[in-house]
Design an enzyme around this catalytic site. Structure first.
Site, PDB file in Angstrom:
ATOM      1  CD  GLU A 136       1.967  -4.625   8.923  1.00  0.00           C
ATOM      2  OE1 GLU A 136       3.132  -4.777   9.332  1.00  0.00           O
ATOM      3  OE2 GLU A 136       1.670  -4.465   7.724  1.00  0.00           O
ATOM      4  CD1 TRP A 139       0.841  -0.263   3.042  1.00  0.00           C
ATOM      5  CD2 TRP A 139      -0.823   1.129   3.584  1.00  0.00           C
ATOM      6  NE1 TRP A 139       1.083   0.197   4.318  1.00  0.00           N
ATOM      7  CE2 TRP A 139       0.075   1.057   4.677  1.00  0.00           C
ATOM      8  CE3 TRP A 139      -1.936   1.949   3.704  1.00  0.00           C
ATOM      9  CZ2 TRP A 139      -0.113   1.769   5.866  1.00  0.00           C
ATOM     10  CZ3 TRP A 139      -2.130   2.658   4.893  1.00  0.00           C
ATOM     11  CH2 TRP A 139      -1.220   2.563   5.950  1.00  0.00           C
ATOM     12  CG  ASP A 140       4.827   0.745   1.531  1.00  0.00           C
ATOM     13  OD1 ASP A 140       3.908   0.036   1.951  1.00  0.00           O
ATOM     14  OD2 ASP A 140       5.971   0.697   2.002  1.00  0.00           O
ATOM     15  CE  LYS A 181       5.250  -2.535  11.836  1.00  0.00           C
ATOM     16  NZ  LYS A 181       5.229  -3.576  10.818  1.00  0.00           N
ATOM     17  CD  GLN A 182       2.275   0.748   9.892  1.00  0.00           C
ATOM     18  OE1 GLN A 182       2.849  -0.306  10.117  1.00  0.00           O
ATOM     19  NE2 GLN A 182       2.194   1.292   8.697  1.00  0.00           N
TER      20      GLN A 182
HETATM   21  C1  BGC Z   1       4.647  -1.780   7.483  1.00  0.00           C
HETATM   22  C2  BGC Z   1       3.670  -1.773   6.326  1.00  0.00           C
HETATM   23  C3  BGC Z   1       4.439  -1.502   5.054  1.00  0.00           C
HETATM   24  C4  BGC Z   1       5.567  -2.496   4.870  1.00  0.00           C
HETATM   25  C5  BGC Z   1       6.423  -2.182   3.662  1.00  0.00           C
HETATM   26  C6  BGC Z   1       5.720  -2.817   7.215  1.00  0.00           C
HETATM   27  O1  BGC Z   1       6.646  -2.802   8.252  1.00  0.00           O
HETATM   28  O2  BGC Z   1       3.977  -2.082   8.670  1.00  0.00           O
HETATM   29  O3  BGC Z   1       2.689  -0.772   6.528  1.00  0.00           O
HETATM   30  O4  BGC Z   1       3.564  -1.574   3.967  1.00  0.00           O
HETATM   31  O5  BGC Z   1       6.397  -2.468   6.006  1.00  0.00           O
HETATM   32  O6  BGC Z   1       6.971  -0.914   3.752  1.00  0.00           O
END
Ligand code: BGC
Length: 727
Positions: free
Chosen positions: A479, A340-341, A591-592
């Site tokens: 996550e 999704w980045d 986490k984010q």
């Molecule tokens: C993040 C995801 C991201 C992925 C790739 C993961 O650590 O939690 O949101 O898409 O890294 O960058």
């Protein structure tokens, strides 16, 4: 013929410090992170920013090249497709008096690596010697052309310090045993194919050695080795000029060998100066369309240029079969997979500065729609569920297990449960439509993405006895919490996705009724189903509590253990390592950005002052365990007018790739974080927002920023915006 003087010019970096990233010294332990930071890329080829010379094997980072879309699943042990390593076309070895030159860790001062971002060029400057201290001054330049993406150029200049030195220079194309099967090798051309995907790779090479401006024939040549030996005079200048054409063939009947030879033939006429000039012109055009200038904060300026440099090098408007990987083409972490980045962190930049690139990236999602339909069907749903990790076909490529930051094997459920990706893709389609008004794209591709993702959500959400629709068993952007129910981010994005799909139905019916007839017929969409979509959108739970103004991140989140992250300041590992996975899952540590990400994407979903309330509540609980996190907080803090806090998030994100501050960058730069730097400047500090019939600005510059200037394109109009700090 090109004399040493013009090589000299090419090897001279721009003297404006704002356009330069520079590091000195040689430290084997830092080679890998430098390889990522100093990488050069053009969206088709990505070359790690290695030193000029090679010695020994690959134990320290080499100038490895990644080719977009060259995926393979080489063997059962690596059952997941990944970008394959390609032969290193930059290999050079030099010996003086029969002894090789060495890079010594102690030689610090005499070795410099410079990224000339304005020209998209990597330059190295070294003074090296052999074991007997016979020395040479070396300068090198690498580019992958932004004008013709198949073309790479290496220039190497050497100046011998002593009189009467026996010099041997060997240039080669290394790596005939690299996981590709050799198909054809002839002087100056080699063709390989991947083991299981039958893609082909071809490299055609042409090189020249000049001494004091005169071409010198090679003393020995093999199909991919050239060697020159000569006795040099003090101050004599030799220069190696190597041009390569690298092509990828995706089908049986493609002839990448022919294409590589043709491409090389075309650039050999103007030679390397012509290649260099066209490359520089292409970079100037990209900078003209995308540069962001900050007066008053040189560190922010550098961070922005570094981000823009990698963003402009990551995309290829001419290739709709690839997208941008989580590490772009600067390293092979995540095996070149797309997340999704791209849609959430990168697309806004491309939509507003390079719509052709944005369109190609969205066409990749259109071309992988079948993979998404198969994934949905395989899991018992309808419509399109995009792969959480996507490679070339759109099939799910997430691993089911990985080694966690604490070195333990952990199960990864994202491939099955992190489903918000489908709404994220739909979101990017709509943003592109809003930003460009590209009707053909919407009619012929975007509409189908919106409809199929909406159909997925409408089949995925289940009506319960409470009369509401629920989505159970997912992972949101955070996550740390798996198998959760009613993720606010997922449900609200899903609802928004369904509503935009219904809008597009209206649009198609009105403007392109024949297209609607054909598309709805092909997809089997009827009014009954559209009614069901509307009912899902009307009844889906969102977790919003009007009495507190808070969204509950997912059902049950508020009851989890609160952990004061202030007690863990200065930690060097992510919170899930500090607490352990189990306790993290039972806690409110996020986490984010998750609800905060929803606030960044859909601010209108937050009534009254609930945006600020949710930001305060969730920012306090966020461990920023992902490089993507701070940027989203920065956008929101900027919009809320918490400008200095936003600047902290800006600095935190900048440090990830420039100072190796968070995760390791050995496996590539964090391109989403770099996209986030642009977003913080333009969507955060400048407060730019896209609307159905206008663009809006609501600027709040950090106190140290005297001006902020940037370029955007909106519906084919090019705008230069300059904001000046109020005094
Ligand atoms: C993040 C995801 C991201 C992925 C790739 C993961 O650590 O939690 O949101 O898409 O890294 O960058």
């Amino acid at each position: 013929m090109t004399g040493p003087q013009s090589v000299d010019n090419a090897l001279t970096p721009t003297n404006d410090r704002d356009w330069i990233i520079e590091e000195g010294g040689y430290d084997p332990l830092r080679e890998a992170s430098r390889g990522a930071r100093f990488a050069i890329s053009n969206g088709f080829l990505g070359v790690r920013g290695a030193r000029a010379l090679h010695r020994g094997g690959r134990w320290v980072d080499t100038s490895r090249t990644l080719v977009a879309g060259l995926f393979d699943t080489p063997d059962d042990e690596r059952a997941i497709p990944g970008l394959v390593a390609t032969p290193d076309w930059l290999q050079v070895r030099i010996s003086l008096q029969g002894e090789p030159l060495v890079h010594r860790p102690g030689d610090g001062e005499s070795q410099r690596r410079i990224l000339d971002m304005r020209r998209g060029t990597l330059i190295t400057e070294d003074r090296l010697s052999n074991a007997s201290d016979v020395g040479v001054r070396l300068r090198s330049l690498h580019i992958v052309s932004l004008d013709q993406r198949t073309i790479g150029l290496q220039l190497l200049q050497l100046e011998i310090e002593q009189e009467e030195v026996e010099v041997t220079l060997k240039a080669s194309l290394e790596g005939l045993d690299i996981g590709l099967v050799s198909e054809r090798v002839e002087p100056g051309l080699a063709v390989w194919h991947t083991i299981s995907t039958a893609r082909r790779l071809a490299i055609a090479v042409g090189l020249t050695l000049q001494i004091d401006g005169q071409d010198i024939p090679a003393t020995r040549t093999g199909p991919f080795h050239w060697s020159w030996s000569w006795k040099s005079q003090r101050g004599q200048v030799g220069s190696l000029q190597r041009l390569v054409a690298i092509t990828r063939g995706d089908t049986e009947d493609a002839d990448p060998g022919r294409q590589a030879l043709d491409a090389l033939c075309v650039v050999r006429k103007p030679g390397w100066p012509g290649v260099m000039a066209a490359h520089e012109r292409a970079w100037i055009a990209r900078w003209d369309g995308s540069d962001v200038e900050v007066e008053g904060d040189p560190a922010a300026q550098q961070a922005l240029r570094f981000a823009l440099y990698h963003l402009n090098g990551a995309a290829n408007p001419a290739d709709e079969s690839v997208s941008i990987a989580a590490r772009a083409l600067t390293g092979d972490d995540y095996r070149g997979h797309v997340f999704w980045d791209t849609e959430i962190y990168l697309l806004p930049f491309y939509i507003l500065t390079w719509p052709e690139a944005a369109r190609a990236l969205l066409m990749y999602r259109f071309r992988t729609l079948d993979g998404a339909r198969e994934k949905a069907l395989g899991m018992g749903w309808r419509g399109a569920l995009y792969a959480w990790e996507s490679a070339d076909t759109g099939a799910e490529t997430s691993p089911s297990k990985v080694i966690g930051p604490d070195r333990k094997v952990v199960n990864v459920r994202c491939g099955k449960q992190e489903q918000h990706i489908s709404a994220d893709v739909a979101y990017a389609v709509w943003q592109y439509w809003q930003g460009t008004g590209d009707e053909i794209f919407l009619r012929d591709a975007g509409a189908e993405i919106l409809l199929e993702t909406a159909r997925f959500w409408s089949s995925r959400a289940q009506v319960d006895t409470d009369g509401h629709c629920h989505i159970r068993g997912v992972i949101g952007p955070d996550e740390y919490h798996e198998s959760i129910n009613d993720s606010a981010f997922t449900n609200v994005m899903a609802r928004w996705n369904i509503l935009r799909a219904l809008d597009v139905v209206g649009l198609l019916r009105e403007r392109w009724p024949q297209t609607w007839e054909r598309l709805s017929g092909r997809l089997g969409l009827d009014d009954g189903e559209l009614k069901q979509w509307r009912s899902v959108a009307d009844t889906i739970v969102t977790g919003f509590d009007p009495s507190t103004g808070l969204f509950e991140q997912f059902a049950g989140f508020f009851a989890l253990e609160y952990i004061d992250l202030g007690d863990y300041l200065g930690r060097s590992v992510p919170m899930d390592v500090v607490l352990g996975r189990d306790r993290t899952q039972k806690s409110q540590v996020v986490k984010q950005a998750d609800v905060v990400a929803l606030l960044a994407l859909l601010p209108d979903e937050f009534p009254d002052d609930s945006g600020a309330k949710n930001f305060d509540y969730y920012a306090e609980r966020c461990g920023h365990g992902s490089s993507l996190s701070r940027a989203i907080h920065g956008i929101v803090a900027g919009r809320l007018g918490r400008t200095e806090l936003a600047l902290d998030y800006f600095k935190g994100t900048s440090a990830i790739d420039l100072e190796d501050s968070q995760a390791s960058i050995d496996g590539g730069v964090h391109i989403a974080g770099l996209g986030g730097i642009w977003l913080m400047a333009v969507f955060g500090f400048a407060g730019l927002s896209l609307h159905s019939d206008h663009l809006a600005l609501d600027p709040r510059l950090p106190s140290g920023w005297k001006t902020l200037a940037f370029s955007v394109q909106w519906r084919s109009r090019k705008l230069k915006i300059r904001l000046v700090q109020a005094t």
